[in-house]
Design a protein around this motif. Structure first.
Motif, mmCIF file in Angstrom:
data_model
loop_
_atom_site.group_PDB
_atom_site.id
_atom_site.type_symbol
_atom_site.label_atom_id
_atom_site.label_comp_id
_atom_site.label_asym_id
_atom_site.label_seq_id
_atom_site.Cartn_x
_atom_site.Cartn_y
_atom_site.Cartn_z
ATOM 1 N N ALA A 81 -32.020 8.151 -50.631
ATOM 2 C CA ALA A 81 -30.855 7.496 -50.038
ATOM 3 C C ALA A 81 -30.233 6.503 -51.010
ATOM 4 O O ALA A 81 -29.006 6.415 -51.134
ATOM 5 N N GLY A 82 -31.068 5.750 -51.739
ATOM 6 C CA GLY A 82 -30.547 4.791 -52.702
ATOM 7 C C GLY A 82 -29.836 5.456 -53.858
ATOM 8 O O GLY A 82 -28.818 4.953 -54.348
ATOM 9 N N SER A 92 -17.454 17.352 -47.430
ATOM 10 C CA SER A 92 -18.164 16.201 -46.865
ATOM 11 C C SER A 92 -18.186 16.323 -45.351
ATOM 12 O O SER A 92 -17.475 17.147 -44.765
ATOM 13 N N ALA A 93 -18.988 15.479 -44.718
ATOM 14 C CA ALA A 93 -19.002 15.435 -43.261
ATOM 15 C C ALA A 93 -17.643 14.983 -42.730
ATOM 16 O O ALA A 93 -17.201 15.445 -41.667
ATOM 17 N N ARG A 94 -16.987 14.103 -43.449
ATOM 18 C CA ARG A 94 -15.648 13.665 -43.024
ATOM 19 C C ARG A 94 -14.668 14.826 -43.045
ATOM 20 O O ARG A 94 -13.856 14.989 -42.130
ATOM 21 N N ASP A 95 -14.728 15.649 -44.091
ATOM 22 C CA ASP A 95 -13.877 16.845 -44.143
ATOM 23 C C ASP A 95 -14.141 17.752 -42.951
ATOM 24 O O ASP A 95 -13.219 18.317 -42.358
ATOM 25 N N ALA A 96 -15.419 17.917 -42.617
ATOM 26 C CA ALA A 96 -15.771 18.774 -41.487
ATOM 27 C C ALA A 96 -15.168 18.249 -40.196
ATOM 28 O O ALA A 96 -14.586 19.008 -39.406
ATOM 29 N N GLN A 106 -8.474 19.265 -36.356
ATOM 30 C CA GLN A 106 -7.191 19.933 -36.547
ATOM 31 C C GLN A 106 -7.211 21.396 -36.095
ATOM 32 O O GLN A 106 -6.193 22.082 -36.176
ATOM 33 N N GLY A 107 -8.358 21.868 -35.623
ATOM 34 C CA GLY A 107 -8.455 23.251 -35.185
ATOM 35 C C GLY A 107 -8.387 24.249 -36.320
ATOM 36 O O GLY A 107 -7.992 25.401 -36.117
ATOM 37 N N ALA A 108 -8.792 23.826 -37.535
ATOM 38 C CA ALA A 108 -8.702 24.687 -38.714
ATOM 39 C C ALA A 108 -9.867 25.656 -38.835
ATOM 40 O O ALA A 108 -9.827 26.561 -39.678
ATOM 41 N N CYS A 109 -10.907 25.494 -38.037
ATOM 42 C CA CYS A 109 -12.042 26.410 -38.087
ATOM 43 C C CYS A 109 -12.872 26.265 -36.822
ATOM 44 O O CYS A 109 -12.756 25.261 -36.101
ATOM 45 N N SER A 110 -13.737 27.248 -36.581
ATOM 46 C CA SER A 110 -14.706 27.157 -35.481
ATOM 47 C C SER A 110 -16.101 27.522 -35.962
ATOM 48 O O SER A 110 -17.021 27.670 -35.158
ATOM 49 N N VAL A 111 -16.262 27.691 -37.284
ATOM 50 C CA VAL A 111 -17.547 27.930 -37.941
ATOM 51 C C VAL A 111 -17.469 27.244 -39.300
ATOM 52 O O VAL A 111 -16.393 27.189 -39.912
ATOM 53 N N ILE A 112 -18.602 26.716 -39.787
ATOM 54 C CA ILE A 112 -18.628 26.057 -41.102
ATOM 55 C C ILE A 112 -19.740 26.650 -41.960
ATOM 56 O O ILE A 112 -20.882 26.814 -41.502
ATOM 57 N N ASN A 113 -19.392 26.972 -43.186
ATOM 58 C CA ASN A 113 -20.346 27.383 -44.208
ATOM 59 C C ASN A 113 -20.740 26.129 -44.989
ATOM 60 O O ASN A 113 -19.887 25.469 -45.585
ATOM 61 N N ILE A 114 -22.016 25.781 -44.965
ATOM 62 C CA ILE A 114 -22.488 24.587 -45.663
ATOM 63 C C ILE A 114 -23.178 24.987 -46.958
ATOM 64 O O ILE A 114 -24.154 25.748 -46.950
ATOM 65 N N LYS A 115 -22.655 24.484 -48.073
ATOM 66 C CA LYS A 115 -23.296 24.653 -49.377
ATOM 67 C C LYS A 115 -23.639 23.260 -49.907
ATOM 68 O O LYS A 115 -22.743 22.449 -50.167
ATOM 69 N N LEU A 155 -28.633 15.634 -48.269
ATOM 70 C CA LEU A 155 -28.444 14.584 -47.272
ATOM 71 C C LEU A 155 -27.062 14.690 -46.639
ATOM 72 O O LEU A 155 -26.918 14.577 -45.416
ATOM 73 N N GLU A 156 -26.034 14.915 -47.451
ATOM 74 C CA GLU A 156 -24.692 15.096 -46.901
ATOM 75 C C GLU A 156 -24.595 16.429 -46.168
ATOM 76 O O GLU A 156 -23.896 16.530 -45.143
ATOM 77 N N ALA A 157 -25.288 17.455 -46.650
ATOM 78 C CA ALA A 157 -25.306 18.741 -45.941
ATOM 79 C C ALA A 157 -25.861 18.565 -44.532
ATOM 80 O O ALA A 157 -25.356 19.163 -43.569
ATOM 81 N N ARG A 158 -26.895 17.745 -44.384
ATOM 82 C CA ARG A 158 -27.435 17.477 -43.046
ATOM 83 C C ARG A 158 -26.410 16.749 -42.184
ATOM 84 O O ARG A 158 -26.294 17.030 -40.985
ATOM 85 N N ARG A 159 -25.631 15.868 -42.772
ATOM 86 C CA ARG A 159 -24.594 15.171 -41.998
ATOM 87 C C ARG A 159 -23.502 16.146 -41.549
ATOM 88 O O ARG A 159 -22.977 16.035 -40.436
ATOM 89 N N VAL A 160 -23.131 17.089 -42.421
ATOM 90 C CA VAL A 160 -22.162 18.110 -42.013
ATOM 91 C C VAL A 160 -22.718 18.904 -40.831
ATOM 92 O O VAL A 160 -22.015 19.174 -39.847
ATOM 93 N N HIS A 161 -23.976 19.283 -40.924
ATOM 94 C CA HIS A 161 -24.661 19.984 -39.838
ATOM 95 C C HIS A 161 -24.585 19.184 -38.539
ATOM 96 O O HIS A 161 -24.278 19.718 -37.461
#
Length: 368
Positions: A84-85, A244-248, A254-263, A271-277
């Motif tokens: 985290a640091g 980022s999670a903010r982008d998600a 905005q209704g731009a998607c209903s599924v997200i591919n996380i890379k 850590l950010e991938a978990r936040r997107v999740h």
């Protein structure tokens, strides 16, 4: 945990067959392997940036440079390293998420190895094996495409993803559906190849019962994605747009998607991938784990991520043999359409010394 030394190593892995997308054709996967030597032991990771800035603004030698000149000195200067640091410390540098992901993952690996915890447990994983799909590149002929799809279905893959581009979309998808039937879970991925004027054409994909259409428009064009999502019955998935999670959260609002591919490399680390999740789960939106032609190091860590509860669709974490005859780690093998999640401490795997040496093209040691 203090950092004492780091190794940057370039490796080159020939692909079993060239992999073509709307962005170009790749016959060799060049990767950057990072090894950290710490007071508690070593940590491994890979940087998934491509040779050229086509998929994203990052590229491999640029990622190595920013790790070497900026990120590692920052880590050497830190009194104690913790994942985290490190993420907070590197946040002071704009961009370079794939380079940041490699550094964060290597620190995670070293830290978790020292405590005896596997990455899946650390992230909150709930599965010990995950369903996986396969990505099928653009081919010269439809017959060649059908041969590849048949091979992967016979191998046991639970989802087929077809790469598409203008001029290679409706007819290849139709041929796959007519040949293999409506029960095969099928998706398509455009890698940003289309433009807003193509919305009417893309609606033609609705007739094929796809699980999703992935990233048809440029990353910044959420408006066109939202328009297409409203016009199509097929769910729309975003990849390159989500950094980022903010982008998600923005894309979902905005209704731009209903599924997200996380890379993880695209969003700056696990850590950010978990936040997107977590954002997707809060919105009731399924996610899945995309692939970047990773070596076994990245494949192991991606399997840990895909063990989280919100990963409801098979990811692009194919078996090693799909891409490489020889990897830098022990291979991952498909069993009933699933791959096992590593349970050893850290990311759960280390390079095989002989294979790593054989595939290395250059190496550099860095000390304080």
């Amino acid at each position: 945990m203090k950092l004492s030394a780091a190794e940057l190593r370039f490796v080159s892995l020939p692909l079993v067959t060239p992999f073509r997308t709307s962005l170009g054709t790749q016959a060799v996967r060049n990767a950057l392997v990072l090894r950290l030597e710490t007071s508690l032991g070593e940590g491994w990771a890979e940087c998934v940036a491509d040779d050229e800035p086509s998929y994203s603004p990052e590229y491999l030698t640029g990622a190595a440079d920013v790790i070497r000149r900026l990120f590692l000195p920052k880590l050497f200067a830190m009194g104690e390293l913790d994942p985290a640091g490190v993420a907070v410390a590197l946040d002071g540098f704009r961009g370079h998420p794939m380079a940041k992901s490699a550094v964060e993952t290597a620190v995670l690996d070293a830290s978790l190895r020292a405590t005896g915890m596997c990455l899946s447990t650390y992230l909150g994983g709930v599965r010990r094996r995950v369903p996986v799909g396969v990505s099928v590149g653009i081919t010269d002929t439809i017959d060649e495409l059908l041969g590849l799809v048949d091979r992967y279905l016979t191998a046991g893959y639970l989802r087929i993803k077809l790469k598409i581009e203008p001029g290679w979309d409706i007819e290849p998808v139709r041929a796959v559906r007519e040949t293999f039937g409506s029960s095969v879970p099928l998706t398509v991925d455009a890698n940003t190849a289309y433009r807003p004027g193509d919305i009417r054409h893309l609606r033609g994909l609705d007739e094929f019962g796809l699980l999703l259409v992935e990233q048809p428009f440029p990353p910044e064009d959420l408006h066109s994605h939202a328009r297409l999502a409203a016009a199509m019955e097929t769910p729309l998935c975003l990849d390159e747009s989500i950094t980022s999670a903010r982008d998600a959260a923005t894309a979902l609002r905005q209704g731009a998607c209903s599924v997200i591919n996380i890379k993880p490399g695209r969003v700056g680390g696990y850590l950010e991938a978990r936040r997107v999740h977590d954002v997707a789960q809060a919105h009731g939106v399924p996610v899945w784990c995309g692939g970047m032609l990773e070596t076994g190091l990245g494949r192991a860590a991606n399997l840990a991520l895909a063990s989280l509860p919100g990963f409801q669709l098979p990811g692009d974490i194919s078996a090693t043999a799909r891409y490489y005859t020889q990897d830098i780690t022990e291979p991952f093998s498909l069993a009933d359409g699933h791959l096992e999640v590593p349970t050893a401490p850290g990311i759960g795997i280390t390079p095989d010394p002989a294979s790593l040496a054989r595939l290395t093209t250059s190496t550099e040691w860095i000390t304080p």
